[in-house]
Design a protein around this motif. Sequence first.
Motif, mmCIF file in Angstrom:
data_model
loop_
_atom_site.group_PDB
_atom_site.id
_atom_site.type_symbol
_atom_site.label_atom_id
_atom_site.label_comp_id
_atom_site.label_asym_id
_atom_site.label_seq_id
_atom_site.Cartn_x
_atom_site.Cartn_y
_atom_site.Cartn_z
ATOM 1 N N GLY B 184 -18.837 18.661 36.793
ATOM 2 C CA GLY B 184 -17.640 19.270 36.219
ATOM 3 C C GLY B 184 -16.585 18.284 35.774
ATOM 4 O O GLY B 184 -15.511 18.676 35.314
ATOM 5 N N ARG B 223 -24.230 24.177 36.749
ATOM 6 C CA ARG B 223 -23.013 24.803 36.229
ATOM 7 C C ARG B 223 -23.318 26.002 35.322
ATOM 8 O O ARG B 223 -24.235 25.952 34.509
ATOM 9 N N SER B 224 -22.505 27.032 35.445
ATOM 10 C CA SER B 224 -22.660 28.185 34.552
ATOM 11 C C SER B 224 -22.215 27.825 33.131
ATOM 12 O O SER B 224 -22.563 28.509 32.173
ATOM 13 N N GLU B 225 -21.470 26.721 33.000
ATOM 14 C CA GLU B 225 -21.026 26.279 31.665
ATOM 15 C C GLU B 225 -22.158 25.620 30.880
ATOM 16 O O GLU B 225 -21.959 25.233 29.729
ATOM 17 N N TYR B 226 -23.336 25.458 31.491
ATOM 18 C CA TYR B 226 -24.462 24.777 30.852
ATOM 19 C C TYR B 226 -25.644 25.722 30.596
ATOM 20 O O TYR B 226 -26.738 25.514 31.119
ATOM 21 N N PRO B 227 -25.447 26.769 29.792
ATOM 22 C CA PRO B 227 -26.566 27.715 29.610
ATOM 23 C C PRO B 227 -27.807 27.087 28.962
ATOM 24 O O PRO B 227 -28.927 27.440 29.318
ATOM 25 N N HIS B 228 -27.603 26.138 28.063
ATOM 26 C CA HIS B 228 -28.769 25.524 27.408
ATOM 27 C C HIS B 228 -29.557 24.673 28.392
ATOM 28 O O HIS B 228 -30.789 24.669 28.377
ATOM 29 N N ALA B 264 -24.206 28.104 39.243
ATOM 30 C CA ALA B 264 -22.886 28.079 39.857
ATOM 31 C C ALA B 264 -22.017 29.112 39.129
ATOM 32 O O ALA B 264 -22.509 29.865 38.294
ATOM 33 N N ALA B 265 -20.721 29.133 39.442
ATOM 34 C CA ALA B 265 -19.896 30.163 38.813
ATOM 35 C C ALA B 265 -18.498 29.652 38.451
ATOM 36 O O ALA B 265 -17.500 30.344 38.594
ATOM 37 N N GLY B 266 -18.446 28.414 38.010
ATOM 38 C CA GLY B 266 -17.198 27.918 37.450
ATOM 39 C C GLY B 266 -16.146 27.481 38.438
ATOM 40 O O GLY B 266 -14.954 27.569 38.143
#
Lengths: 165, 515
Positions: B184, B223-228, B264-266
Amino acid sequence: MSDLQTTQEVSAAVIDALIVKHQQQPGALLPLLHAIQDTVGYVPQSCYASISKALSLSIAEVHGVVTFYHHFRTHQPGRHVMQICRAESCQAMGSEALEAHAKACLNVDYHQTTADGAITLEPVYCLGNCALSPSVMVDDEIYGRVSPSELDALIAEAKVSEVKA
Amino acid sequence: MVTKIYIPRDSSALAVGAEKVALAIAAEAKHRGLDVEIIRNGSRGLYWLETMVEVATGQGRVAYGPVKVKDVASLFDADFIHGKAHALSLGLTEEIEWLKKQQRLTFARVGITDPVSIADYIAHDGYKGLKKALKLSGAEIVKTVTDSGLRGRGGAAFPTGIKWNTVLGCESDQKYIVCNADEGDSGTYSDRMIMEGDPFVLIEGMTIAGVAVGATQGYIYIRSEYPHALAVLNEAIDAANQAGYLGDDILGSGKTFRLEARRAAGAYVCGEETSLLESLEGKRGLVRFKPPLPAIEGLFGKPTVVNNVISLATVPIILDKGAQFYADYGMGRSRGTLPIQLAGNLKHNGLVELAFGATLRELLYDYGGGSASGKPIRAVQVGGPLGAYLPESQFDTPLDYEEFAKLWAVLGHGGIVAFDDSVDMAKMARYAFEFCAVESCGKCTPCRIGSTRGVEVIDKITSGKDHAKNIQLVRDLSDTMLNGSLCALGGMTPYPVLSALNHFPEDFGLSSEAK
């Protein structure tokens, strides 16, 4: 009113199925909440009771987890979620101006949804796209080196498209 | 003959249009009746040149970039599929100076292979490390990792082998390997690049860790910010399971290792190892008191190795080539290589893997090409949002854990964020407190309350209210957070704050002699 009721009933059935699918997993709560939010768009408070029963947790524990994490939401978002990165690398490349531009164009602050229900605006702290700052994410798609005019184009696109990509 | 064309599927390449370029190239090839095979590779890490398209020729791969959809027709007109000249031609990829000067060990395959093809992975020396590990005892594997000098990239720089040894020495019916992929920190993206560009190297590293310490279950907390990245990881895990490199009886060895990626969830604090474990257990990510160490009582109360992506992804080459090979790179007690991530206000941002010891100035100017805005670089933050800000006078510092510690700075995950002279350092100090307030888990008072009070005090300083008194207050508050916080979030927030105040006093309304 009847439409809303039907939607809630459908959600409840969907959520119950997800609970059955995930409840045996070790540390099931996060995967379950992700599954619910992915399917319904948010985590309705109405499902706390059934989750707590299935996972042997108190309702307060479920509520505590949902609200601890920035990713989970308790209300239906707009048709699209736009996240603007506020972290240092993006700040070094002008994200502050981009944030101000987005708020002015959409006429919302962070965590709010536009009047037409098209876009919910959220801050995010790093998308891992720091080499191409400033960065914006719309739903699951990431955009780099976003200028205010490119942001306008993303907004325009999100406004006309009905469903989440 | 089919021509192979490589177009990255890396998030940052996608962020500047790689998907559209790939579609346009496929359509144009079809239209012209040309037989091409498009491979979606990882990124080589030259992000100012993305979308960088490579074509396999008899001489090697030839690169073109940055390619936009509008360039596609002219590339075909110029016969780029045979490596011919074009305005966007960069020549042979391997000969690009920026890439050629690097020492890529962990990133040896990133950008070269098809990330989800296990055959391609094996063709490029993949799984050699695991095959060697399977012939060794757990203690021998751990000794190899210890002897290599590999240290964790999370900030504490703790020796990886020593951590493994603790878990190896525990008696338990169940042990776990947990990969901390909750990258992060602003300015870092090397974990993402590994997961998107060479996921098997992480899977192999975790499998070796499992075999070494006797753990049969692994989790990647991503991380949930990394969907790819998550999508690529899941594809790769499936492929490894099908090919017998994961699951029961790995390669007929009788060893078991199962692997699952968990979103994860941010919450930034979940990058801290104990709150990460709480989160994996399905709870709020509250930091745990230590001891007990996670190595002894970790996930679900069982002995657990918690390592960063880069640490685990570096293990396969250490097992393959030996501890000495890795230890021969680097300086002092910082052995091996560091994947450095250039970010912020630089012309040439990207991934540079080098042996420890390169200087900041070398990275900022030789690799980074100076600021993107053309203005002087005034401040650099190294090691994420909890890392110190360094002024120009410290740019000759070599990248080495101990050298940075001497300056009261950290190397952390190797992220470097550059700022030009338009930066307001009082604002950055305020942001550091604000970030801590947003991300604090709330368990300890110095972090929970201190961060909020910190924002208020900085506001008073910048508005000139009781100036001297409030400067002292920010120092006292930082001291409390530094010494009284339960984990690094509260404990390191003073790094950016005090370094900004000490090195850039003029931004806080002090004369520069106040240094």
